[in-house]
Design a protein around this motif. Structure first.
Motif, short mmCIF file in Angstrom:
data_model
loop_
_atom_site.label_atom_id
_atom_site.label_comp_id
_atom_site.label_asym_id
_atom_site.label_seq_id
_atom_site.Cartn_x
_atom_site.Cartn_y
_atom_site.Cartn_z
N ALA A 130 0.82 -1.04 -0.04
CA ALA A 130 0.01 0.10 -0.03
C ALA A 130 0.92 1.45 -0.01
CB ALA A 130 -0.79 -0.02 1.22
N ARG A 131 1.91 1.20 0.68
CA ARG A 131 2.91 2.49 0.57
C ARG A 131 3.67 2.60 -0.77
NH1 ARG A 131 4.23 0.20 5.82
NH2 ARG A 131 6.13 -0.54 5.15
N THR B 116 -0.42 6.47 -5.71
CA THR B 116 -1.71 6.87 -5.15
C THR B 116 -2.77 7.12 -6.07
OG1 THR B 116 -0.78 9.22 -5.23
CG2 THR B 116 -0.25 8.24 -3.33
N ASP B 117 -2.61 7.17 -7.49
CA ASP B 117 -3.67 7.39 -8.47
C ASP B 117 -4.02 6.09 -8.98
OD1 ASP B 117 -1.45 7.05 -9.62
OD2 ASP B 117 -1.91 8.69 -10.94
N ALA B 118 -3.58 4.97 -8.31
CA ALA B 118 -4.18 3.75 -9.24
C ALA B 118 -4.24 2.60 -8.10
CB ALA B 118 -2.74 3.19 -10.12
N LYS B 119 -5.31 1.57 -8.58
CA LYS B 119 -5.66 0.95 -7.53
C LYS B 119 -5.57 -0.68 -7.76
CE LYS B 119 -6.88 3.18 -4.04
NZ LYS B 119 -6.55 2.86 -2.54
N ASP B 120 -5.13 -0.84 -9.30
CA ASP B 120 -5.20 -2.36 -9.76
C ASP B 120 -3.97 -3.14 -9.38
OD1 ASP B 120 -7.79 -2.64 -11.13
OD2 ASP B 120 -6.99 -0.80 -12.42
N VAL B 121 -3.98 -4.24 -8.50
CA VAL B 121 -2.99 -4.84 -8.09
C VAL B 121 -3.13 -6.30 -8.60
CG1 VAL B 121 -1.67 -5.83 -5.97
CG2 VAL B 121 -2.60 -3.39 -6.04
N LEU B 122 -2.03 -6.88 -9.08
CA LEU B 122 -1.80 -8.15 -9.46
C LEU B 122 -1.17 -8.92 -8.49
CD1 LEU B 122 -2.32 -10.60 -11.54
CD2 LEU B 122 -0.01 -9.64 -12.76
N VAL B 123 -1.43 -10.09 -7.84
CA VAL B 123 -0.96 -10.97 -6.80
C VAL B 123 -0.76 -12.04 -7.45
CG1 VAL B 123 -0.96 -12.12 -4.73
CG2 VAL B 123 -1.88 -9.56 -4.92
N LEU C 106 -5.16 -6.04 1.06
CA LEU C 106 -5.35 -5.05 0.00
C LEU C 106 -6.83 -4.74 -0.36
CD1 LEU C 106 -2.13 -5.74 -2.03
CD2 LEU C 106 -2.60 -3.89 -0.47
N ARG C 107 -7.60 -5.82 -0.33
CA ARG C 107 -8.99 -5.54 -0.84
C ARG C 107 -9.53 -4.54 0.44
NH1 ARG C 107 -8.85 -11.33 -2.79
NH2 ARG C 107 -8.71 -11.09 -4.86
N GLU C 108 -9.37 -4.92 1.50
CA GLU C 108 -9.83 -4.27 2.67
C GLU C 108 -9.63 -2.84 2.64
OE1 GLU C 108 -8.38 -6.14 5.94
OE2 GLU C 108 -9.65 -8.03 5.69
N LEU C 109 -8.23 -2.54 1.83
CA LEU C 109 -7.86 -1.14 1.74
C LEU C 109 -8.39 -0.36 0.39
CD1 LEU C 109 -4.09 -1.53 2.88
CD2 LEU C 109 -5.98 -0.58 4.03
N PHE C 110 -9.44 -1.18 -0.21
CA PHE C 110 -10.11 -0.51 -1.20
C PHE C 110 -9.03 -0.75 -2.59
CE2 PHE C 110 -11.84 1.48 2.37
CZ PHE C 110 -13.10 0.95 2.24
N PHE C 111 -8.18 -1.42 -2.76
CA PHE C 111 -7.48 -2.13 -3.84
C PHE C 111 -8.30 -3.11 -4.47
CE2 PHE C 111 -4.04 -0.06 -1.37
CZ PHE C 111 -3.13 0.41 -2.46
#
Length: 477
Positions: A39-40, A44-51, A69-74
């Motif tokens: 998250a750090r 800051t302007d993008a939310k799509d994360v591949l795990v 990360l989903r809990e942090l709205f990613f």
């Protein structure tokens, strides 16, 4: 700088067993720590994360990180195969959780395709524990490996993150102990080289001091056409505090150093007859019969010795000299690069590089010496079994004369009566740290010269000594 322990895979597994039924479980802690760091570092302007989640514990850490990360709205996509990755997506961040420290085979098939996919992304890449495909104990790439911008390693540092290919794949490395009192549970396998390890022997000089207390060093080398190597070693030794430095040349000419007239030049045979505290043998020595005789005389002496360059090549070819080295009571320091180490061990260079820790330990045992296997993440093995990985330095040090400067620094420390182990660890780390300081100030890395490192090393060494005084205010200067 704090003392940083290193653990081989076997030690990490022992730590995991020692943690027992820790609450919350280690996997929960690792996943939460990974999500917090992700998250750090995500834009800051993008939310799509591949795990990317593999089949083992590393994949479990990654899946928990995805939940947090989903809990942090990613917006999180979890994939284990290439077919599960949405096409044409611009990722804010990729988390690599395919393989951890247990990987023992080459990465192939779908997993290799995933590694290739990750390495083509332009976004930050966070590797969990180790970049997938990197062998945690050796830093060797197993077929292919993720090139991360950040690595969050759990419980403790692993040597493979710091040596061989590790630094090129790990990016910025952070350690999360997951709340474990690591060194209280299991003794470290090794340590990261740093002055903090030898804080007890770093002391500023007393006011009532003379040059005889700083020791006399002899340097044997500088055969015709190679005098610069011996002069570089001599300059480094003087500027690191040796009281007297005698440079013994093999040729008939004994060139004065116009930049440092304080160096006393002699014929090499004459230097061996002087009252010395330490010897450096090898810078520009050549491999003639005369050079072999000088090395034999040095090994027969009771003086602590640094053996570098041609001295190592001669040693590799002579069973008699190897036996003489084994019999020595005085301390011996060996400073080979991988090709020299291969000759000393009777192996190929790729075999040495495949397990740099084992190779350094083999050198120490075979020659009854303290040995540094130079290269990316130099590995230092003391003759009592201790070993260290040095993380200072940069590619700009791949230039002529750097090894000669290192041998001079080491000789100066031996002449000032530091032990062989402390001389090698402090000297190797200082050598790299001096180059790092120059690069940070705009000198290099490309184009850095060995001569420039000498003055930087002197400045840094004096800083360490001043800091040791501040840490021990009751001691008198």
């Amino acid at each position: 700088m704090a003392i940083a322990p290193l653990y081989l895979t076997a030690g990490v597994r022992e730590l995991e067993r020692a943690a027992g039924d820790a609450q919350p479980p280690l996997m929960e802690r690792a996943g939460a720590a990974a999500a917090a760091l992700a998250a750090r570092i995500a834009p800051t302007d993008a939310k799509d994360v591949l795990v990317l989640a593999g089949p083992g514990d590393n994949g479990g850490d990654a899946r928990i990180a995805a939940e947090r990360l989903r809990e942090l709205f990613f917006r999180v996509t979890v994939a284990s195969r290439p077919q599960e990755i949405p096409p044409a997506r611009d990722w804010a961040l990729v988390i690599d959780g395919l393989f951890g420290i247990g990987l023992g085979r080459e990465v192939t098939g779908d997993y290799a395709a995933l590694v290739d996919y990750v390495n083509r992304q332009r976004c930050p890449v966070l590797a969990l524990d180790v970049p997938s495909g990197l062998q945690a104990d050796t830093g060797r790439v197993l077929g292919c490996a993720v090139r991360a911008t950040h690595t969050l390693t759990f419980i403790a540092l692993k040597p493979g993150l710091l040596t061989l290919d590790g630094p090129d794949h790990c990016g910025e490395v952070a350690v999360d102990t997951l709340g474990l009192a690591v060194e209280k549970l299991v003794p470290p396998s090794a340590w990261v080289a740093s002055p903090a390890l030898f804080a007890g022997v770093l002391r500023p000089r007393p006011r009532n001091f003379h040059k005889g207390q700083a020791g006399s060093l002899g340097i044997l080398g500088g055969a015709p056409g190679m005098t610069g190597a011996a002069l570089l070693a001599g300059r480094a030794a003087l500027k690191l505090g040796a009281g007297r430095v005698y440079v013994g040349f093999l040729g008939r000419e004994h060139p004065l150093d116009p930049l440092m007239p304080e160096l006393m030049v002699r014929h090499a045979d004459e230097v061996l007859g002087l009252d010395l505290d330490a010897l450096v043998v090898g810078p520009g020595l050549g491999t003639t019969g005369h050079a072999e005789t000088l090395l034999g005389a040095a090994l027969a002496s009771e003086l602590p010795c640094v053996l570098d360059a041609d001295a190592l090549n001669i040693l590799a070819e002579s069973d008699d000299l190897r036996s003489a080295c084994l019999r020595r009571r005085a301390e011996t320091l060996l400073t080979p690069h991988p090709a020299e180490a291969a000759r000393l061990l009777g192996r190929s260079t790729p075999e040495v590089q495949a397990d740099r820790v084992a190779a350094a330990q083999a050198l120490a045992k075979r020659f009854n010496a303290h040995a540094v296997l130079k290269g990316n993440g130099s590995v230092i093995a003391a003759r009592d079994g201790h070993w260290f990985v040095n993380a200072s330095g940069h590619p700009g040090m791949a230039s002529a004369g750097m090894g000669d400067v290192l041998s001079g620094l080491l000789g100066a420390l031996l002449a000032q009566r530091f032990s062989g182990e402390s001389s090698l660890v402090l000297g190797v780390h200082l050598h790299g740290a001096a180059a790092d300081a120059l690069a940070a100030s705009g000198t290099g890395p490309v184009g850095l010269t060995a001569s420039e490192v000498i003055d930087s090393a002197r400045r840094l060494w004096n800083t360490w000594l001043r800091e040791s005084r501040s840490a021990n205010p009751s001691e008198q200067a």
